[in-house]
Design a protein around this motif. Structure first.
Motif, short mmCIF file in Angstrom:
data_model
loop_
_atom_site.label_atom_id
_atom_site.label_comp_id
_atom_site.label_asym_id
_atom_site.label_seq_id
_atom_site.Cartn_x
_atom_site.Cartn_y
_atom_site.Cartn_z
N ASP A 138 4.68 -9.22 -30.73
CA ASP A 138 4.21 -10.06 -31.84
C ASP A 138 2.95 -10.83 -31.48
O ASP A 138 2.25 -11.33 -32.37
N PHE A 139 2.68 -10.94 -30.17
CA PHE A 139 1.48 -11.66 -29.76
C PHE A 139 0.26 -10.75 -29.95
O PHE A 139 0.26 -9.60 -29.53
N SER A 140 -0.81 -11.31 -30.55
CA SER A 140 -2.00 -10.53 -30.84
C SER A 140 -3.21 -11.09 -30.09
O SER A 140 -3.66 -12.21 -30.38
N TRP A 141 -3.74 -10.31 -29.15
CA TRP A 141 -4.94 -10.74 -28.45
C TRP A 141 -6.14 -10.73 -29.40
O TRP A 141 -7.06 -11.55 -29.25
N ASP A 142 -6.14 -9.82 -30.36
CA ASP A 142 -7.23 -9.80 -31.34
C ASP A 142 -7.22 -11.08 -32.17
O ASP A 142 -8.28 -11.66 -32.47
N LEU A 143 -6.04 -11.52 -32.57
CA LEU A 143 -5.94 -12.77 -33.32
C LEU A 143 -6.36 -13.95 -32.45
O LEU A 143 -7.01 -14.88 -32.93
N LEU A 144 -6.00 -13.91 -31.17
CA LEU A 144 -6.44 -14.97 -30.26
C LEU A 144 -7.96 -15.07 -30.24
O LEU A 144 -8.53 -16.17 -30.34
N LEU A 145 -8.63 -13.92 -30.14
CA LEU A 145 -10.10 -13.92 -30.13
C LEU A 145 -10.65 -14.45 -31.44
O LEU A 145 -11.65 -15.18 -31.46
N ALA A 146 -10.00 -14.09 -32.53
CA ALA A 146 -10.45 -14.59 -33.84
C ALA A 146 -10.31 -16.11 -33.91
O ALA A 146 -11.20 -16.81 -34.43
N ARG A 147 -9.22 -16.65 -33.37
CA ARG A 147 -9.03 -18.10 -33.36
C ARG A 147 -10.06 -18.77 -32.45
O ARG A 147 -10.58 -19.84 -32.77
N VAL A 148 -10.32 -18.16 -31.33
CA VAL A 148 -11.34 -18.70 -30.41
C VAL A 148 -12.69 -18.79 -31.10
O VAL A 148 -13.40 -19.80 -30.99
N ASP A 149 -13.05 -17.74 -31.84
CA ASP A 149 -14.32 -17.76 -32.58
C ASP A 149 -14.31 -18.79 -33.69
O ASP A 149 -15.29 -19.51 -33.90
N GLU A 150 -13.19 -18.87 -34.40
CA GLU A 150 -13.08 -19.85 -35.49
C GLU A 150 -13.21 -21.28 -34.96
O GLU A 150 -13.89 -22.12 -35.57
N TYR A 151 -12.56 -21.54 -33.82
CA TYR A 151 -12.56 -22.89 -33.27
C TYR A 151 -13.75 -23.17 -32.35
O TYR A 151 -13.97 -24.31 -31.94
N ARG A 152 -14.48 -22.11 -31.99
CA ARG A 152 -15.63 -22.22 -31.08
C ARG A 152 -15.22 -22.82 -29.72
O ARG A 152 -15.81 -23.78 -29.24
N VAL A 153 -14.22 -22.20 -29.12
CA VAL A 153 -13.70 -22.72 -27.85
C VAL A 153 -13.64 -21.62 -26.78
O VAL A 153 -12.73 -21.59 -25.95
N ALA A 154 -14.61 -20.72 -26.79
CA ALA A 154 -14.59 -19.60 -25.84
C ALA A 154 -14.58 -20.09 -24.39
O ALA A 154 -13.83 -19.56 -23.55
N GLU A 155 -15.40 -21.08 -24.07
CA GLU A 155 -15.53 -21.49 -22.67
C GLU A 155 -14.25 -22.12 -22.12
O GLU A 155 -13.78 -21.71 -21.05
#
Length: 378
Positions: free
Chosen positions: A287-304
């Motif tokens: 159920d865990f989605s790495w793609d969704l994680l990346l989408a959330r990272v982009d949405e929140y601008r917290v890549a670093e």
């Protein structure tokens, strides 16, 4: 090149919930070769310092009972197992408080989420006794924080510092510092009268990043993605798995680069923080989605901050994070190598750079002797 003592390697192998066959084989190999020379006192101290004593004791007791692993020090294992039993009793009290807070908040129309230990002890870990917590971390949108504080006060919580003599009020300077530099409100504490957990502290978070750090996670979005979680008869709100990983990874970044967390209790060297993410991902399964994680990272601008936490996680537990996800996060960072070695950038005119590799310094508290002092009041 990383230099780890056999005590540290053994801790890394046993300081997790699931010890797979290859890790168990390495445990047996270490004990067969090095058991007479193992410093069991150092091992126990490391287990306590990294907040994984309960996990290690839980494994140790089972190994001693079924005699599947030889060479363990029985006295040390039983000492660590006592930590597991104590944690289990403490978390029974914590769970009652979680339910009381959640129920009272619902009655007042306040949406409150459990995060970190209060969430994970009752979800990612198969037994609450495996995950210690010093307080309850809750998340609420800033506009509802006053209403939540009122809910807590009605339940007997008081702002201040817990002590053996009760709750000590904050000074004016401490309150001012908290308003300017904190992502949370001053702690609220309750005397429970329970010998297993005499004081419960609640940390009300209105942000997931310290002020002025160049990034933030929108609390309203995390609340919108929240899910109901049940443990026994208890029910409470928690972040989605992907938001929880973002939160935990960013928290590692915060505590590993900000001096006040590093110099007071060595919060940048806590194995349990990384075990939390590994266990959360494992428990979520497909159920865990790495793609969704990346989408959330982009949405929140917290890549670093997220890359910082997850890159170090894979150094401790390889392959926990999907390789393509880690590569994608790295590409989103302007200076990834520099990011992983700097600290103090939020406190000093010029950031410091670690001279030791991560695994070597992570298990060696002596590396903290050169840390600059923090000027924080809290």
């Amino acid at each position: 090149m990383a230099v780890m003592s056999v005590e540290s390697e053994l801790l890394l192998l046993l300081g997790r919930q699931h010890v797979a066959d290859p890790q168990l084989a390495r445990v047996r190999e270490i004990l067969a070769q090095d058991a007479p020379g193992l410093d069991w006192g150092q091992f126990a101290a490391q287990a306590a310092r990294h907040r994984v004593a309960a996990l290690v004791g839980w494994h140790g007791w089972r190994f001693l009972t079924d005699k599947t692993v030889t060479g363990l020090d029985p006295a040390v294992m039983m000492l660590l197992y006592a930590t597991y039993r104590d944690t289990r009793r403490t978390n029974e009290v914590m769970l009652r408080e979680i339910q009381a807070i959640s129920d009272a908040a619902v009655r007042q129309g306040v949406t409150v989420l459990l995060r970190k230990g209060g969430h994970l002890a009752f979800s990612a870990y198969q037994e609450p006794g495996l995950r210690p917590m010093g307080d309850l971390d809750v998340l609420v949108v800033r506009e509802q924080a006053p209403a939540l504080v009122e809910v807590l006060e009605q339940l007997g919580y008081v702002e201040g510092h817990p002590s053996v003599n009760g709750i000590v009020p904050l000074s004016k300077r401490e309150r001012a510092f908290w308003r300017l530099y904190g992502s949370d409100l001053p702690k609220l504490n309750k005397l429970t009268g329970e010998i297993d957990c005499p004081i419960v502290s609640v940390d009300v978070n209105v942000s997931l990043a310290l002020p002025g750090k160049g990034y933030d996670v929108p609390v309203s979005a995390v609340v919108a993605h929240a899910q109901h979680h049940r443990y026994g008869a208890a029910s409470f709100l928690v972040p989605s798995a992907e938001d929880a990983v973002v939160d935990l990874a960013a928290h590692i970044y915060k505590t590993s680069t900000t001096l006040r967390f590093m110099t007071r209790g060595g919060k940048h060297r806590r194995l349990i923080k990384y075990v939390d993410i590994a266990e959360l991902v494992r428990s979520a399964g497909p159920d865990f989605s790495w793609d969704l994680l990346l989408a959330r990272v982009d949405e929140y601008r917290v890549a670093e901050p997220v890359y910082y936490g997850l890159a170090h996680l894979n150094m401790l537990f390889p392959d926990t994070v999907a390789a393509d996800t880690l590569a994608a996060l790295r590409q989103r960072c302007s200076a990834p190598e520099q990011l992983l070695t700097q600290y103090g950038q939020w406190d000093l005119a010029e950031p410091r750079v670690w001279q030791q590799d991560f695994l070597s310094r992570f298990f060696d508290p002596a590396t903290d002797r050169e840390l600059p002092a923090s000027k924080s009041l809290v």
